[in-house]
Design a protein around this motif. Structure first.
Motif, PDB file in Angstrom:
ATOM      1  N   LYS A 209       0.824  -1.212   0.000  1.00 52.55           N
ATOM      2  CA  LYS A 209       0.000   0.000   0.000  1.00 52.55           C
ATOM      3  C   LYS A 209       0.856   1.260   0.000  1.00 52.55           C
ATOM      4  O   LYS A 209       0.345   2.353  -0.255  1.00 52.55           O
ATOM      5  N   GLU A 210       2.146   1.102   0.308  1.00 48.27           N
ATOM      6  CA  GLU A 210       3.094   2.217   0.286  1.00 48.27           C
ATOM      7  C   GLU A 210       3.732   2.255  -1.102  1.00 48.27           C
ATOM      8  O   GLU A 210       4.746   1.598  -1.353  1.00 48.27           O
ATOM      9  N   GLU A 211       3.124   2.969  -2.014  1.00 45.00           N
ATOM     10  CA  GLU A 211       3.516   2.926  -3.426  1.00 45.00           C
ATOM     11  C   GLU A 211       5.002   3.194  -3.670  1.00 45.00           C
ATOM     12  O   GLU A 211       5.663   2.410  -4.363  1.00 45.00           O
ATOM     13  N   PRO A 212       5.599   4.287  -3.145  1.00 43.40           N
ATOM     14  CA  PRO A 212       7.026   4.536  -3.412  1.00 43.40           C
ATOM     15  C   PRO A 212       7.917   3.421  -2.859  1.00 43.40           C
ATOM     16  O   PRO A 212       8.920   3.053  -3.468  1.00 43.40           O
ATOM     17  N   LEU A 213       7.512   2.882  -1.701  1.00 43.88           N
ATOM     18  CA  LEU A 213       8.321   1.846  -1.045  1.00 43.88           C
ATOM     19  C   LEU A 213       8.311   0.538  -1.828  1.00 43.88           C
ATOM     20  O   LEU A 213       9.353  -0.072  -2.069  1.00 43.88           O
ATOM     21  N   LYS A 214       7.132   0.118  -2.265  1.00 49.80           N
ATOM     22  CA  LYS A 214       7.038  -1.175  -2.935  1.00 49.80           C
ATOM     23  C   LYS A 214       7.693  -1.178  -4.322  1.00 49.80           C
ATOM     24  O   LYS A 214       7.988  -2.233  -4.869  1.00 49.80           O
ATOM     25  N   GLN A 215       7.938   0.028  -4.878  1.00 44.32           N
ATOM     26  CA  GLN A 215       8.580   0.102  -6.190  1.00 44.32           C
ATOM     27  C   GLN A 215      10.104  -0.003  -6.116  1.00 44.32           C
ATOM     28  O   GLN A 215      10.767  -0.162  -7.141  1.00 44.32           O
ATOM     29  N   LEU A 216      10.668   0.070  -4.917  1.00 48.76           N
ATOM     30  CA  LEU A 216      12.118  -0.079  -4.772  1.00 48.76           C
ATOM     31  C   LEU A 216      12.511  -1.504  -5.174  1.00 48.76           C
ATOM     32  O   LEU A 216      11.948  -2.475  -4.650  1.00 48.76           O
ATOM     33  N   PRO A 217      13.461  -1.669  -6.079  1.00 53.97           N
ATOM     34  CA  PRO A 217      13.830  -3.011  -6.546  1.00 53.97           C
ATOM     35  C   PRO A 217      14.186  -3.981  -5.428  1.00 53.97           C
ATOM     36  O   PRO A 217      13.769  -5.142  -5.441  1.00 53.97           O
ATOM     37  N   VAL A 218      14.946  -3.508  -4.418  1.00 57.05           N
ATOM     38  CA  VAL A 218      15.364  -4.401  -3.344  1.00 57.05           C
ATOM     39  C   VAL A 218      14.175  -4.873  -2.519  1.00 57.05           C
ATOM     40  O   VAL A 218      14.126  -6.018  -2.058  1.00 57.05           O
ATOM     41  N   VAL A 219      13.181  -4.003  -2.341  1.00 60.02           N
ATOM     42  CA  VAL A 219      11.969  -4.372  -1.610  1.00 60.02           C
ATOM     43  C   VAL A 219      11.104  -5.303  -2.457  1.00 60.02           C
ATOM     44  O   VAL A 219      10.577  -6.308  -1.976  1.00 60.02           O
ATOM     45  N   LYS A 220      10.976  -4.974  -3.731  1.00 64.59           N
ATOM     46  CA  LYS A 220      10.159  -5.790  -4.632  1.00 64.59           C
ATOM     47  C   LYS A 220      10.680  -7.224  -4.723  1.00 64.59           C
ATOM     48  O   LYS A 220       9.918  -8.194  -4.693  1.00 64.59           O
ATOM     49  N   GLU A 221      12.011  -7.370  -4.810  1.00 57.40           N
ATOM     50  CA  GLU A 221      12.608  -8.706  -4.888  1.00 57.40           C
ATOM     51  C   GLU A 221      12.325  -9.519  -3.635  1.00 57.40           C
ATOM     52  O   GLU A 221      12.010 -10.709  -3.703  1.00 57.40           O
ATOM     53  N   LYS A 222      12.447  -8.871  -2.460  1.00 60.33           N
ATOM     54  CA  LYS A 222      12.183  -9.573  -1.197  1.00 60.33           C
ATOM     55  C   LYS A 222      10.715  -9.991  -1.105  1.00 60.33           C
ATOM     56  O   LYS A 222      10.392 -11.108  -0.671  1.00 60.33           O
ATOM     57  N   ILE A 223       9.797  -9.106  -1.519  1.00 58.16           N
ATOM     58  CA  ILE A 223       8.370  -9.441  -1.494  1.00 58.16           C
ATOM     59  C   ILE A 223       8.088 -10.630  -2.399  1.00 58.16           C
ATOM     60  O   ILE A 223       7.393 -11.578  -2.009  1.00 58.16           O
ATOM     61  N   ASN A 224       8.615 -10.600  -3.608  1.00 57.09           N
ATOM     62  CA  ASN A 224       8.369 -11.690  -4.564  1.00 57.09           C
ATOM     63  C   ASN A 224       8.919 -13.022  -4.059  1.00 57.09           C
ATOM     64  O   ASN A 224       8.299 -14.078  -4.246  1.00 57.09           O
ATOM     65  N   MET A 225      10.084 -12.989  -3.417  1.00 60.94           N
ATOM     66  CA  MET A 225      10.675 -14.213  -2.895  1.00 60.94           C
ATOM     67  C   MET A 225       9.827 -14.794  -1.770  1.00 60.94           C
ATOM     68  O   MET A 225       9.576 -16.002  -1.716  1.00 60.94           O
ATOM     69  N   VAL A 226       9.354 -13.923  -0.864  1.00 62.44           N
ATOM     70  CA  VAL A 226       8.512 -14.391   0.246  1.00 62.44           C
ATOM     71  C   VAL A 226       7.194 -14.954  -0.286  1.00 62.44           C
ATOM     72  O   VAL A 226       6.710 -15.987   0.176  1.00 62.44           O
ATOM     73  N   LYS A 227       6.613 -14.285  -1.279  1.00 63.32           N
ATOM     74  CA  LYS A 227       5.363 -14.770  -1.873  1.00 63.32           C
ATOM     75  C   LYS A 227       5.549 -16.167  -2.484  1.00 63.32           C
ATOM     76  O   LYS A 227       4.690 -17.037  -2.352  1.00 63.32           O
ATOM     77  N   GLU A 228       6.671 -16.369  -3.148  1.00 61.70           N
ATOM     78  CA  GLU A 228       6.925 -17.664  -3.778  1.00 61.70           C
ATOM     79  C   GLU A 228       7.093 -18.748  -2.720  1.00 61.70           C
ATOM     80  O   GLU A 228       6.609 -19.879  -2.888  1.00 61.70           O
ATOM     81  N   ILE A 229       7.762 -18.437  -1.622  1.00 60.04           N
ATOM     82  CA  ILE A 229       7.940 -19.397  -0.532  1.00 60.04           C
ATOM     83  C   ILE A 229       6.592 -19.773   0.075  1.00 60.04           C
ATOM     84  O   ILE A 229       6.301 -20.950   0.300  1.00 60.04           O
TER      85      ILE A 229
END
Length: 486
Positions: A209-229
């Motif tokens: 919900k934090e648009e600028p934060l979630k667009q950061l590549p390092v944050v996006k990669e961590k989110i995607n990895m956790v989602k896949e797990i």
């Protein structure tokens, strides 16, 4: 449905590939070297040919899988990069403006299309064939060894693993927006996996919900990895971790939970055979399979190099029968016995008996045959005078108080052991044994350059898919380098 004759895409922008992707780009070289049509032939029984919507070509799906292995990306990050990376699109046989798959398609491909397929043998066979075709594999020597890969969960439960990855995600977010901590829910206080998954999903929702934060590549990669797990854990019925992982040992004080990959590699550092097993399997039992698979794949093998784990009697017999030179030093127990240095019992040839460190001669001997296991050698058991042992100044650690007998057993070396013991003292053996370091370096490459230190999914099937893709990529990089050096 699988198209019988997939159409080749055409685009006015194809020239961008020649302009922007260098000739020495690894993906370009691999695409030009390998005809991947064998993948479609291998997987055609997993598709319907006359019903349903057209499926994404299996060759392209397999290439997505290779890209995931090469660049160590989550499914979501892989698809995102394929959207804008021209080298990815070129390798995938997509025109520059083409759309890409949804990440869930790759997950389904792994779980549904690759199940029950022996990808390892298929992919290693193709790379060896390619190496022979380009004349970069000419040696007749293979080096054998096994490398271990830890379970995705190590010795942890799935709940602990999710907890660990969720924590890493939060720590990454705090570096960029510490104030978000107050928006996260309270952490679970029970050991429930369901509660941990719900908490982690809520954390992800708050971040997104934090648009600028979630667009950061390092944050996006961590989110995607956790989602896949989370997706993998929810897909698997077993919530207790990795059901197929087993404990193995690298030393008496070093164990691991996971899998082993038994490898044969040529002198040119091209893997010619590999077998993935659970972690407790013994190295020595896979020598025959590694040798014969290497030969089936097209290599001529006349010399095999391995460590002491492979020098068992059955392997010595097998190598002698196949008339192959075997560079594997006998285990010190076979060569020197089990006694510590300085405490050895010495053989007196005149008395034809053993003498203990205190100088007492054995009083009799007997033959002990191993009827239960023909692969083990016969033993000679020597008996000593217990009355002397009771008052011996060296009895501590040698004689147990109250024991009615004191014996010393010696394994009679087989003909194979005697021959190998003599061979390992020759200059030829010592020279070839020095080449074993090459496979240690290959194991390190697989782990540290290709992410093979840890399983990226749970279960033996997932480990075999990861192993096959890893070995294929490692071989292709080596073959490409050797071709470029010619």
């Amino acid at each position: 449905m699988l198209e019988r004759q997939p159409s080749l895409p055409l685009s006015a922008h194809d020239e961008l590939y020649d302009m922007l992707i260098p000739k020495d780009n690894f993906l370009r070289q691999m695409k030009e070297l390998v005809d991947f049509s064998f993948i479609e032939e291998e997987l055609k029984d997993k598709y319907c040919l006359d019903n349903g919507r057209n499926a994404e070509p299996p060759v392209r799906m397999f290439k997505y899988l290779l890209l995931k292995q090469i660049y160590d990306l989550s499914d979501a990050d892989l698809v995102e990069r394929a959207r804008y990376d021209l080298s990815f699109k070129y390798f995938l046989d997509l025109v520059p403006e083409a759309s890409v798959i949804h990440s869930s398609s790759l997950t389904k491909f792994r779980r549904l299309r690759l199940k029950d397929k022996n990808l390892m043998d298929l992919l290693v066979d193709k790379t060896v064939e390619l190496a022979l075709q380009h004349e970069v594999l000419a040696s007749n020597t293979i080096i054998v060894d096994a490398t271990h890969t830890t379970s995705r969960f190590h010795a942890k439960m799935a709940k602990e693993y999710v907890q660990e990855k969720s924590k890493l995600l939060r720590k990454t977010v705090y570096k960029h927006q510490a104030s978000i901590k107050g928006k996260f829910p309270a952490k679970p206080t029970t050991n429930s996996l369901e509660e941990e998954l719900a908490y982690t999903n809520t954390v992800i929702d708050v971040i997104e919900k934090e648009e600028p934060l979630k667009q950061l590549p390092v944050v996006k990669e961590k989110i995607n990895m956790v989602k896949e797990i989370i997706d993998d854990i929810q897909e698997e019925a077993n919530y207790g971790g990795d059901p197929d992982a087993r404990k193995g040992y690298k030393a008496t004080d070093y164990s691991f939970l996971g899998y082993k990959t038994h490898i044969a590699m040529s002198d040119e550092r091209i893997i010619t055979a590999a077998v993935v097993t659970s972690g407790e399997k013994s190295d020595t039992k896979y020598l025959k399979e590694l040798v014969e698979t290497s030969e089936k794949n097209g290599m001529t093998v006349d010399t095999v190099i391995g460590d002491t784990a492979y020098s068992g009697k059955d392997n010595l017999k097998y190598m002698k029968k196949r008339e192959k030179q075997f560079i594997s030093r006998l285990h010190p127990v076979i060569t020197n016995g089990k006694r510590e240095r300085g405490k050895e019992f010495e053989f007196n040839k005149d008395a034809n008996m053993y003498v203990c460190p205190a100088g007492h001669l054995a009083v009799k001997k007997s033959v002990k045959k191993r009827k239960d296991d023909s692969s083990k050698n016969t033993q000679l058991k020597y008996y000593f005078d217990v009355e002397k042992c009771k008052v011996c100044p060296l009895r501590d650690g040698c004689y147990k108080n109250g024991a009615k007998t004191k014996t010393y057993s010696v394994t009679i070396k087989s003909t194979e052991h005697i021959a190998q013991e003599a061979f390992q003292e020759t200059e030829a053996f010592k020279r070839l044994a020095k080449e074993r370091y090459k496979i240690e370096a290959k194991n390190s490459e697989l782990k540290h350059r290709h992410g093979y230190v840890k399983a990226n999914s749970s279960g033996l099937i997932g480990m075999k898919i990861q192993g096959a893709a890893t070995v294929f990529v490692a071989n292709m990089k080596r073959i490409t380098k050797l071709i470029n050096q010619k």
